[in-house]
Enzyme design. Structure first.
Site, mmCIF file in Angstrom:
data_model
loop_
_atom_site.group_PDB
_atom_site.id
_atom_site.type_symbol
_atom_site.label_atom_id
_atom_site.label_comp_id
_atom_site.label_asym_id
_atom_site.label_seq_id
_atom_site.Cartn_x
_atom_site.Cartn_y
_atom_site.Cartn_z
ATOM 1 N NE ARG A 99 -0.741 13.947 15.841
ATOM 2 C CZ ARG A 99 -0.385 14.738 16.847
ATOM 3 N NH1 ARG A 99 -0.901 14.557 18.037
ATOM 4 N NH2 ARG A 99 0.498 15.700 16.658
ATOM 5 N N GLY A 108 0.015 9.978 6.137
ATOM 6 C CA GLY A 108 -0.496 11.157 5.433
ATOM 7 C C GLY A 108 -1.813 10.954 4.698
ATOM 8 C CG MET A 110 -7.104 8.408 6.966
ATOM 9 S SD MET A 110 -7.727 7.144 8.032
ATOM 10 C CE MET A 110 -6.246 6.426 8.657
ATOM 11 C CG HIS A 484 13.151 -17.454 -25.238
ATOM 12 N ND1 HIS A 484 14.079 -16.668 -25.856
ATOM 13 C CD2 HIS A 484 13.766 -18.598 -24.905
ATOM 14 C CE1 HIS A 484 15.218 -17.335 -25.921
ATOM 15 N NE2 HIS A 484 15.053 -18.504 -25.348
ATOM 16 C CB SER A 797 10.414 -31.658 -11.350
ATOM 17 O OG SER A 797 10.683 -30.277 -11.299
#
Ligand code: PEP
Ligand code: MG
Length: 922
Positions: A99, A108, A110, A484, A797
């Protein structure tokens, strides 16, 4: 002699070479198999071939390192010893599985080959051992199918035409056999049938692939190992890596492991389980199992699986036997393993197990995937159980998962089945379904009739605001994330998709079309604003629970960890209240102009328009005088709703022409009110027209040319504050000057502010009136001259919407035409209006903060552009040392989470950096 590099890591019989923290080398599956083995949990013995072999394989023309063969042989001999069987042995054969297992889970994507080692020589021995010929021939049939498909076809680079693949052709042979012998299910085929079928299979393989199916176990094993490495570069795996941003260089590991069989008879079984419920987060062992079956039968959905225990039995599984009842001893052992794994990994595990003839084997454990509500519940409950720390808890929920708890979403199951009509930018998260309307007026009218509508526009402008408010969701064909429509929708927590370029919106014909689909007014349409997907028709939605106590508890844990402050962009007292319920600690931006939009704004809007269309200072002052009480009352409400937290109020920002009336009735009324004729009103409106209004007469420039406009606003703010103080309300305004590019602008406005302050104090008999004066930083020049700007500004800011617009020279409202191509061609890694471009705009921010604080060390710094709600940008804001981020009220929880996560990351990085230093000191 240098020690040979270790390419193979053994695990089995309670001892493993690897550990859970070796995922880079062993992949997730390999590392966890090793860890479980070390914990004494029963795992079939095996070995992991490292990811380094995969990278070597690709670097050296698909050849393995010389040492590999010897190391595999050695490890295999150890597996044989532990399992008491030999690979390829005629009497007592060992079968193997092979695996893949990468660092990150790629479910899922490989390949896997099972039952390796079955050959004409080993089959008789296997039949004797299993005492079950049917089982052996079925395993052989599965091996031929899997091996020829994975190794001999896919890994060999053969790309057969649709329906001509070897797997398909073999399955066709099986279907023919079933028909011939009258078998309904695969399980109706007998050992003899299957034996005959495997002979047919082998002939077919020779015919289709021009090669025989290998009858040598070593050839099968090495074929399977090669195919797993090869599948790292298979089409599916490559696409998945692109989507998930998994680097190609990681490579996969290969796990070779002794087979155990859940399909050996009725005392055998296989199952998949989660240590907690992955859909709800409930602390109950939850899973499914099947007697006499192999792992893939549970996940493939061919048979309805049985419930794991009585506690989690659902209507669906009524009448099916639980593992708890069927095999109580094994179940008790499984529960013990479940508890052990959770305690060890300190997270919900997704496990696979097989029971072979009454003996339990664990085949996999990994951190289980979960949805948003489950993630929050598990984080909170594990924190309460003291299984995890608060720092760990905050990393257990992704911003997208948190988002799932804050907005209604499209029912995921229904969405999976629906076809996407078009894709756009995910401007306002959540999901919505509604009937299509094309104008703001229709949206209002239909909504008043009780219809749920989605306002579909080519683009929106401020005049659509009523319709946007009335609509359940908004869809536009043009515009970007800071357009907007996007900004307003997010502010209201509304689902919104903008820039869905594939849609043709024809407001005239009242149709929307995409390819061959044409939708008309009144037709249903559904939006997933989190993903930006549009669907035709009405998909069901699922509602969130805003008072969810677990959410509240989780966010409190975030607050205990984060360093950044979190404020909201809010324009009305109502917004401020909403922001507080979401946990905002202040307002980072009041866009004052928003008080002139929407319900109840008719009177102030009329007065604002009168002011705008005034032609002399006297006329303007008179209009401002009328406007003053509205502005003051509005701001007072907002300051009060947010007290004692600070409120950053921005002076009027947008170009005035945005408010010029186009409606003739309004024009006539204004003319009457100003005592001039309509033609003059129109002329004055036209005079305000600008070619490039975004860079025109807006922001501080209005205050420079019309000081009386600044004066009125400041007076409103300060009188409101003073009155609130008298009422015992601790209001904290911060006056913010927008779109500045020079300290001289700030000084000019600060002069007005200081004068008004003195006037208000003396008018109201005050000794003290505290507030801050600061500036937006949204023009590159402002960032570069931040050292001077900070001489006059007490806070910065960062207005990253405009800073991005002006830094890139991209109009924030018109990126729809080219941004998709920029992203597709990878000219930009991401839309810079969604996430801060750290290399460019981020540099301006960094410089701005550094220079600003060099002048004024205590300079308060925040961000109020849309990026303030984007997790990656929030991480950046933390790193550059901002004091707070500000975002729309509905994003506040996400910002609290993102701020906590970056603080944890930072802490971990600091700890790692501190470690080697300690060593040196020794
Ligand atoms: C900005 O430019 O980032 C900002 C907050 O101001 P506005 O979006 O209102 O231009
Ligand atoms: Mg701006």
């Amino acid at each position: 002699m240098a020690k040979a590099r270790k390419y193979v890591y053994f695990f089995g019989d309670g001892k493993a070479d690897g550990r859970a923290d070796m995922k880079e080398l062993l992949g997730g599956k390999g590392a966890n198999l090793a860890e479980m083995t070390n914990l004494g949990i029963p795992v079939p013995a095996g070995f992991t071939i490292t990811t380094e072999v995969c990278t070597h394989y690709y670097k050296h023309g698909r050849r393995y390192p010389g040492e590999l063969k010897g190391q595999v042989d050695k490890a295999l001999a150890r597996v044989e010893k532990v399992m008491g069987a030999r690979f390829g042995d005629a009497e007592n054969p060992l079968l193997l599985s092979c695996r893949s297992g990468a660092r990150a889970s790629m479910p899922g994507m490989m390949e896997t080959v099972l039952n390796i080692g079955l050959t004409t020589r080993t089959i008789p021995g296997m039949v004797r051992l299993a005492k079950n010929p049917r089982f052996v021939w079925d395993a052989y049939r599965r091996l031929i199918t899997m091996y020829t498909d994975v190794v001999m076809e896919k890994a060999a680079g053969i790309e057969p035409a649709e329906g001509k693949g070897i797997r398909h052709q073999l399955e066709h042979e099986m279907a023919k056999m079933k028909e011939r012998v009258g078998a309904k299910n695969d399980t109706d085929l007998t050992a003899e049938h299957l034996k005959e079928l495997t002979a047919t299979y082998k002939k077919k393989v020779q015919e289709v692939l021009g090669k025989a199916f290998p009858d040598d176990p070593q050839e099968q094993l090495w074929g399977a190992i090669g195919a797993v490495f090869q599948s790292w570069n298979g089409k599916r795996a490559v696409s998945y890596r692109r989507i998930e941003a998994i680097p190609d260089a990681w490579g996969t590991a290969t796990n070779v492991q002794a087979m155990v069989f859940g399909n050996m008879g009725n005392n055998s079984a296989t199952g998949v389980a989660f240590t907690r419920n992955p859909a709800t987060g409930e602390n109950k062992f939850f899973g499914e199992w099947l007697p006499n079956a192999q792992g893939e039968d549970v996940v493939a959905g061919i048979r309805t699986p049985n419930p794991l225990n009585e506690d989690t039995r659902s209507e669906h599984s009524a009448g099916l036997q639980s593992l708890q009842n069927a095999m109580p001893k094994v179940y008790t052992q499984l529960v013990r393993i479940r508890n052990r794994l959770e305690k060890h990994y300190r997270d919900m595990q997704d496990i696979e197990f097989t029971i072979q003839d009454g003996r339990l084997w664990m085949l996999q454990t990994r951190n289980g995937k979960r949805n948003g509500p489950a993630a929050v519940r598990m984080a909170v409950e594990m924190l309460r159980e003291r299984l995890i720390s608060k720092e760990m808890a905050v990393t257990r929920v992704t911003p997208a998962q948190l988002d799932e708890l804050l907005h209604p979403i499209l029912d995921p199951q229904a969405e999976r089945k629906a076809a996407v009509l078009a894709k756009g930018l995910p401007a306002g998260p959540g999901g919505a379904a509604g009937r299509i309307v094309f104008t703001a007026a229709d949206a209002v009218a239909w909504a008043e009739r009780g219809e749920v509508v989605i306002l579909c526009r080519e683009e929106t402008n401020p005049e659509d605001v009523e319709g946007m408010r009335a609509a359940k969701a908004i869809l536009t064909a043009r515009g970007g994330m800071t357009s907007h429509a996007a900004l307003v929708a997010r502010g209201w927590g509304k689902c919104c998709i903008v820039g869905a370029g594939a849609l043709k919106v024809s407001a005239g014909a009242k149709t929307i079309s995409a390819d061959a689909t044409v939708l008309r007014e009144g037709d249903w349409i559904s939006l997933n604003g989190t993903k930006g997907a549009v669907y035709a028709g009405k998909l069901p939605t699922v509602d969130p629970d805003p008072e969810n106590p677990r959410l509240v508890e989780f966010l409190k844990a975030c607050d205990r960890v984060r360093q950044l402050g979190v404020r909201a962009n809010a324009d009305t007292p109502e917004d401020a209240r909403v922001a507080r319920t979401f946990g905002a600690e202040g307002i980072g931006l009041v866009r004052t102009e928003h008080m002139f939009y929407g319900e109840g704004a008719e009177v102030p809007l009329f007065k604002l328009r009168k002011m705008i269309l005034s032609s002399t200072e006297a006329e303007r002052r008179a209009a401002l005088g009328e406007l003053f009480p509205h502005v003051k009352a509005d701001l007072k409400g907002t300051l009060k709703a947010m007290a004692p937290y600070p409120v950053t109020i921005r002076l009027l920002d947008p170009p005035l022409h945005e408010f010029v009336p186009r409606d003739e009735g309004v024009q006539r009324e204004l003319a009457r009110s100003l005592g001039i004729d309509v033609a003059e009103i129109r002329k004055r409106g036209e005079d305000l027209h600008e070619t490039n209004p975004m860079m025109g007469h807006r922001g501080v420039r209005l205050g420079i040319t019309y000081p009386e406009v600044t004066e009125m606003q400041v007076r409103a703010i300060l009188e409101a504050t003073a009155e609130l103080h008298k009422e015992g309300v601790k209001a904290h305004p911060e006056i913010m000057i927008p779109v500045t590019c020079s300290v001289a602008e700030i000084r000019d406005q600060a002069g007005i502010i200081a004068r008004v302050k003195t006037e208000v104090m003396s008018k109201l008999g005050l000794k003290k009136l505290d507030f801050l004066v600061g500036t937006m930083i949204e023009i590159p020049r402002a960032a570069l001259t931040a050292g001077e700007m900070a001489e006059a500004a007490e806070f910065f800011s960062f207005g990253t919407n405009d800073l991005t617009q002006m830094g890139f020279g991209f109009s924030r409202d018109d990126i729809g035409a080219f941004m998709p191509d920029y992203l597709k061609k990878e000219i930009l890694p991401a839309d810079p209006f969604q996430t801060i471009d750290q290399a460019g705009i981020g540099e301006l921010i960094r410089i701005g903060i550094e220079r600003g604080r060099a002048t004024r060390p205590k300079l308060k710094v925040g961000i109020c552009g849309e990026h303030g709600g984007d997790p990656a940008s929030i991480h950046f804001c933390h790193k550059v040392g901002m004091d707070y981020v500000s975002c729309s009220p509905f994003r506040v929880p996400i910002a609290r989470l993102a701020a906590a996560q970056v603080a944890v990351k930072d802490l971990a990085a600091k700890k790692t950096a501190a470690k080697p230093k300690k060593k040196k000191k020794k």
